[in-house]
Design an enzyme around this catalytic site. Sequence first.
Site, mmCIF file in Angstrom:
data_model
loop_
_atom_site.group_PDB
_atom_site.id
_atom_site.type_symbol
_atom_site.label_atom_id
_atom_site.label_comp_id
_atom_site.label_asym_id
_atom_site.label_seq_id
_atom_site.Cartn_x
_atom_site.Cartn_y
_atom_site.Cartn_z
ATOM 1 N N LYS A 186 -19.745 36.662 38.243
ATOM 2 C CA LYS A 186 -19.323 37.274 37.223
ATOM 3 C C LYS A 186 -20.134 38.570 36.839
ATOM 4 O O LYS A 186 -19.978 39.678 36.440
ATOM 5 C CB LYS A 186 -19.146 36.503 35.874
ATOM 6 C CG LYS A 186 -19.353 37.063 34.568
ATOM 7 C CD LYS A 186 -17.732 37.774 34.171
ATOM 8 C CE LYS A 186 -17.883 38.653 33.258
ATOM 9 N NZ LYS A 186 -18.630 38.382 32.013
ATOM 10 N N ASP A 187 -21.824 38.322 36.912
ATOM 11 C CA ASP A 187 -22.643 39.302 36.556
ATOM 12 C C ASP A 187 -23.232 39.675 38.175
ATOM 13 O O ASP A 187 -24.584 39.243 38.501
ATOM 14 C CB ASP A 187 -23.708 38.763 35.873
ATOM 15 C CG ASP A 187 -23.207 38.251 34.342
ATOM 16 O OD1 ASP A 187 -22.796 39.113 33.650
ATOM 17 O OD2 ASP A 187 -22.941 36.905 34.289
ATOM 18 N N GLN A 190 -33.402 41.708 26.524
ATOM 19 C CA GLN A 190 -32.149 42.228 27.363
ATOM 20 C C GLN A 190 -31.179 42.912 26.663
ATOM 21 O O GLN A 190 -30.183 43.173 27.136
ATOM 22 C CB GLN A 190 -31.631 41.132 28.352
ATOM 23 C CG GLN A 190 -31.004 40.058 27.840
ATOM 24 C CD GLN A 190 -30.602 38.744 28.761
ATOM 25 O OE1 GLN A 190 -31.520 38.296 29.244
ATOM 26 N NE2 GLN A 190 -29.177 38.832 29.252
ATOM 27 N N HIS A 202 -19.863 28.762 32.613
ATOM 28 C CA HIS A 202 -21.258 28.372 32.952
ATOM 29 C C HIS A 202 -21.108 26.834 33.389
ATOM 30 O O HIS A 202 -21.862 26.330 34.103
ATOM 31 C CB HIS A 202 -21.775 28.191 31.473
ATOM 32 C CG HIS A 202 -21.987 29.400 30.807
ATOM 33 N ND1 HIS A 202 -21.060 29.523 29.505
ATOM 34 C CD2 HIS A 202 -22.742 30.456 30.868
ATOM 35 C CE1 HIS A 202 -21.627 30.745 29.127
ATOM 36 N NE2 HIS A 202 -22.614 31.399 29.871
ATOM 37 N N MET A 213 -27.554 31.868 28.224
ATOM 38 C CA MET A 213 -27.395 32.200 26.903
ATOM 39 C C MET A 213 -26.385 31.547 25.902
ATOM 40 O O MET A 213 -26.418 31.726 24.490
ATOM 41 C CB MET A 213 -27.094 33.618 26.597
ATOM 42 C CG MET A 213 -28.223 34.563 27.495
ATOM 43 S SD MET A 213 -28.539 36.208 26.802
ATOM 44 C CE MET A 213 -26.880 37.006 26.806
ATOM 45 N N MET A 261 -13.776 34.818 32.436
ATOM 46 C CA MET A 261 -14.462 34.126 31.072
ATOM 47 C C MET A 261 -15.799 34.840 30.606
ATOM 48 O O MET A 261 -16.502 35.032 31.430
ATOM 49 C CB MET A 261 -14.701 32.545 31.412
ATOM 50 C CG MET A 261 -13.229 32.022 31.441
ATOM 51 S SD MET A 261 -13.449 30.255 31.356
ATOM 52 C CE MET A 261 -11.825 29.410 31.658
ATOM 53 N N SER A 262 -15.953 34.969 29.623
ATOM 54 C CA SER A 262 -17.439 35.457 28.958
ATOM 55 C C SER A 262 -17.377 34.836 27.503
ATOM 56 O O SER A 262 -16.371 34.959 26.779
ATOM 57 C CB SER A 262 -17.428 36.987 29.241
ATOM 58 O OG SER A 262 -18.265 37.532 28.171
ATOM 59 N N SER A 263 -18.771 34.771 27.189
ATOM 60 C CA SER A 263 -18.902 34.486 25.949
ATOM 61 C C SER A 263 -18.702 35.592 24.741
ATOM 62 O O SER A 263 -18.331 35.143 23.800
ATOM 63 C CB SER A 263 -20.526 34.175 25.621
ATOM 64 O OG SER A 263 -20.969 33.203 26.516
HETATM 65 P P1 AMP Z 1 -24.737 34.038 30.253
HETATM 66 O O1 AMP Z 1 -24.577 33.143 29.369
HETATM 67 O O2 AMP Z 1 -23.603 35.327 29.939
HETATM 68 O O3 AMP Z 1 -26.316 34.821 30.235
HETATM 69 O O4 AMP Z 1 -24.293 33.711 31.696
HETATM 70 C C1 AMP Z 1 -24.973 32.329 32.266
HETATM 71 C C2 AMP Z 1 -24.885 32.426 33.744
HETATM 72 O O5 AMP Z 1 -23.400 32.010 33.791
HETATM 73 C C3 AMP Z 1 -24.973 33.537 34.540
HETATM 74 O O6 AMP Z 1 -25.242 33.463 35.889
HETATM 75 C C4 AMP Z 1 -23.489 33.973 34.761
HETATM 76 O O7 AMP Z 1 -23.275 35.094 35.641
HETATM 77 C C5 AMP Z 1 -22.668 32.799 34.820
HETATM 78 N N1 AMP Z 1 -21.301 33.313 34.248
HETATM 79 C C6 AMP Z 1 -20.925 33.683 33.137
HETATM 80 N N2 AMP Z 1 -19.617 34.134 32.983
HETATM 81 C C7 AMP Z 1 -19.053 33.194 34.159
HETATM 82 C C8 AMP Z 1 -17.836 33.161 34.457
HETATM 83 N N3 AMP Z 1 -16.635 33.472 34.134
HETATM 84 N N4 AMP Z 1 -17.906 32.740 35.890
HETATM 85 C C9 AMP Z 1 -18.728 32.293 36.568
HETATM 86 N N5 AMP Z 1 -20.129 32.153 36.076
HETATM 87 C C10 AMP Z 1 -20.231 32.942 34.817
#
Ligand code: AMP
Length: 282
Positions: free
Chosen positions: A151-152, A63, A39, A32, A186-188
């Site tokens: 992470k998810d 979602q 990522h 996202m 880590m997280s957005s």
């Molecule tokens: P998102 O942009 O949050 O939908 O995440 C996109 C992908 O990146 C998903 O497969 C997440 O599980 C992965 N992701 C997000 N944060 C992390 C992290 N800290 N470590 C590894 N993968 C991550």
Amino acid sequence: MEPEIVRNVGDLRARLATWRVGGETIGFVPTMGALHEGHLSLARAAAEKTDHVVASVFVNPTQFGPNEDLHRYPRDEAGDRKKLGDAGVSIMYVPQMQEVYPMGEQTRVILPELGDILEGAYRPGFFTGVATVVAKLLIQVLPTLALFGEKDYQQLLVVQRMATDLSMPTRIEGLPTIRESDGLAMSSRNVYLGEEERVQAKALYEVIKDMARRFRSGESPEALSQWATGCLVDAGFRSVDYVTVRDAGNLSEVEAFDEKRKFRILAAAHMGGARLIDNIAV
Ligand code: AMP
């Protein structure tokens, strides 16, 4: 080199067809956006494992719940493009809404068991939104391999199960969580944390690590959930949605540690304006 930006599925398919007829493999990393090292670790791994990598950036409205952060979710297309180029991505797929939902939202992918517990219980419809959009993107890209973050963790299981149930030709792999130096995953969404909250947030990883150790030495899952909830509240979390030990394969509840089985500890808790999730293997 910066990846080419493709915004519609027709162009995407035309671009990928030339690689596919040449027998070249395609890796895929759906995101996202607001990209961070988590990522990028997926993008780099995809670049190592396949000939060409497509990363998608799409903030999927279906979602998000009505009171969630869809409209303030961070966005940075130019920054994301540069990072993806450095990670070895060839195509950045940024579909417009009509590419993903051409006639609105009629067809849905629902996982009524795996999708309704834990995250699904606190975010109704979340995994239907995720499974539906990931199915659409996998059909659009038809990659050899698609990478997701642990992470998810529940999302990874949902996507693997969906791909199996729908006979999708893509291999789905999960890769380890990338963390900040103090352990915070880590997280957005970490940008929603204030300065003090950011410091307090590291307790989430510390508490689930302690919980794993105590579970291995014989403490009951139920008592551990209560104990961990107290620790998180003491550490400054506003509320705890769940912190629980589960079977690592189907996320069912468990009674006691068993060396022959695989377990996963999963947690979700609110710190200030952010809802944080984390999980670890036992
Ligand atoms: P998102 O942009 O949050 O939908 O995440 C996109 C992908 O990146 C998903 O497969 C997440 O599980 C992965 N992701 C997000 N944060 C992390 C992290 N800290 N470590 C590894 N993968 C991550």
